[in-house]
Design a protein around this motif. Structure first.
Motif, short mmCIF file in Angstrom:
data_model
loop_
_atom_site.label_atom_id
_atom_site.label_comp_id
_atom_site.label_asym_id
_atom_site.label_seq_id
_atom_site.Cartn_x
_atom_site.Cartn_y
_atom_site.Cartn_z
N SER A 100 99.98 122.56 67.14
CA SER A 100 98.91 122.51 66.14
C SER A 100 98.98 123.77 65.30
O SER A 100 99.66 124.74 65.67
CB SER A 100 97.54 122.39 66.82
OG SER A 100 97.29 123.52 67.63
N GLY B 57 99.76 123.93 61.85
CA GLY B 57 100.53 123.92 60.61
C GLY B 57 99.63 123.76 59.41
O GLY B 57 98.44 123.51 59.52
N GLY B 58 100.24 123.90 58.23
CA GLY B 58 99.49 123.75 57.01
C GLY B 58 100.22 124.32 55.83
O GLY B 58 101.43 124.58 55.91
N SER B 59 99.49 124.52 54.75
CA SER B 59 100.07 125.05 53.52
C SER B 59 99.53 126.45 53.27
O SER B 59 98.35 126.71 53.48
CB SER B 59 99.71 124.14 52.34
OG SER B 59 100.26 122.86 52.51
N LEU C 8 100.34 132.30 59.07
CA LEU C 8 99.88 131.15 59.83
C LEU C 8 100.16 131.40 61.29
O LEU C 8 101.13 132.10 61.63
CB LEU C 8 100.61 129.87 59.41
CG LEU C 8 100.15 129.08 58.19
CD1 LEU C 8 101.08 127.91 57.94
CD2 LEU C 8 98.72 128.61 58.33
N THR D 278 104.99 120.18 63.68
CA THR D 278 103.90 120.41 62.74
C THR D 278 104.48 120.98 61.44
O THR D 278 105.36 121.84 61.49
CB THR D 278 102.83 121.34 63.35
OG1 THR D 278 101.72 121.46 62.46
CG2 THR D 278 103.38 122.73 63.65
N GLN D 279 103.99 120.48 60.33
CA GLN D 279 104.54 120.87 59.04
C GLN D 279 103.98 122.20 58.57
O GLN D 279 102.77 122.43 58.61
CB GLN D 279 104.23 119.80 57.99
CG GLN D 279 104.68 120.13 56.58
CD GLN D 279 106.18 120.09 56.42
OE1 GLN D 279 106.84 119.16 56.90
NE2 GLN D 279 106.75 121.09 55.75
N VAL D 280 104.86 123.07 58.13
CA VAL D 280 104.48 124.32 57.49
C VAL D 280 105.08 124.31 56.08
O VAL D 280 106.29 124.15 55.92
CB VAL D 280 105.00 125.53 58.28
CG1 VAL D 280 104.77 126.82 57.49
CG2 VAL D 280 104.32 125.61 59.64
N THR D 281 104.22 124.49 55.10
CA THR D 281 104.66 124.49 53.71
C THR D 281 104.24 125.81 53.06
O THR D 281 103.06 126.15 53.07
CB THR D 281 104.06 123.32 52.93
OG1 THR D 281 104.43 122.09 53.56
CG2 THR D 281 104.57 123.32 51.49
#
Length: 124
Positions: free
Chosen positions: A7, A9-11, A18, A118-121
């Motif tokens: 858990s 992740g995010g932009s 992060l 989990t995506q990290v941008t």
């Protein structure tokens, strides 16, 4: 069977931070070798960092000095603190576990259990 769930992740904008968290099941969590891999679109999966049961850590050259892996055995949780993020850090980040591993490996096949990712941008 070890269940691994990430858990956090995010932009974020370049230069930001992060923290990813990963909970792994099992009563012998304190003995697990744990790590993080990432995969960006069109690129191969790559090792990011890892931590042994003795809290020895190792990192990929591309993240050394910016990322930190830590663990809280009381919470069955491993963390990836990411600072000074760059656009090239954009990827899906996966937590990995090897319940019997002693030494950090950069090879994905040395880890038995993987989270979904989990995506990290990071935007520049």
């Amino acid at each position: 069977q070890v269940h691994v769930v990430e858990s956090g992740g995010g932009s974020v904008q370049a230069g930001g931070s992060l923290r990813l968290s990963c909970v792994a099941s099992g009563r012998t969590f304190s003995e697990y070798l744990l790590g993080w891999f990432r995969q960006a679109p069109g690129k191969e999966r790559e090792f990011v960092g890892g931590i042994t049961s003795l809290t020895i850590t190792a990192y990929a050259k591309s993240v050394r000095g910016r990322f930190t892996v830590s663990r809280d055995n009381a919470k069955n949780t491993v963390y990836l603190q990411m600072n000074s993020l760059k656009a090239e850090d954009t990827a899906v980040y996966c937590c990995v576990a090897n319940p019997t591993g002693l030494y950090i490996s950069t090879y994905p096949t040395d880890y038995n259990f993987w989270g979904q990712g989990t995506q990290v941008t990071v935007s520049s």
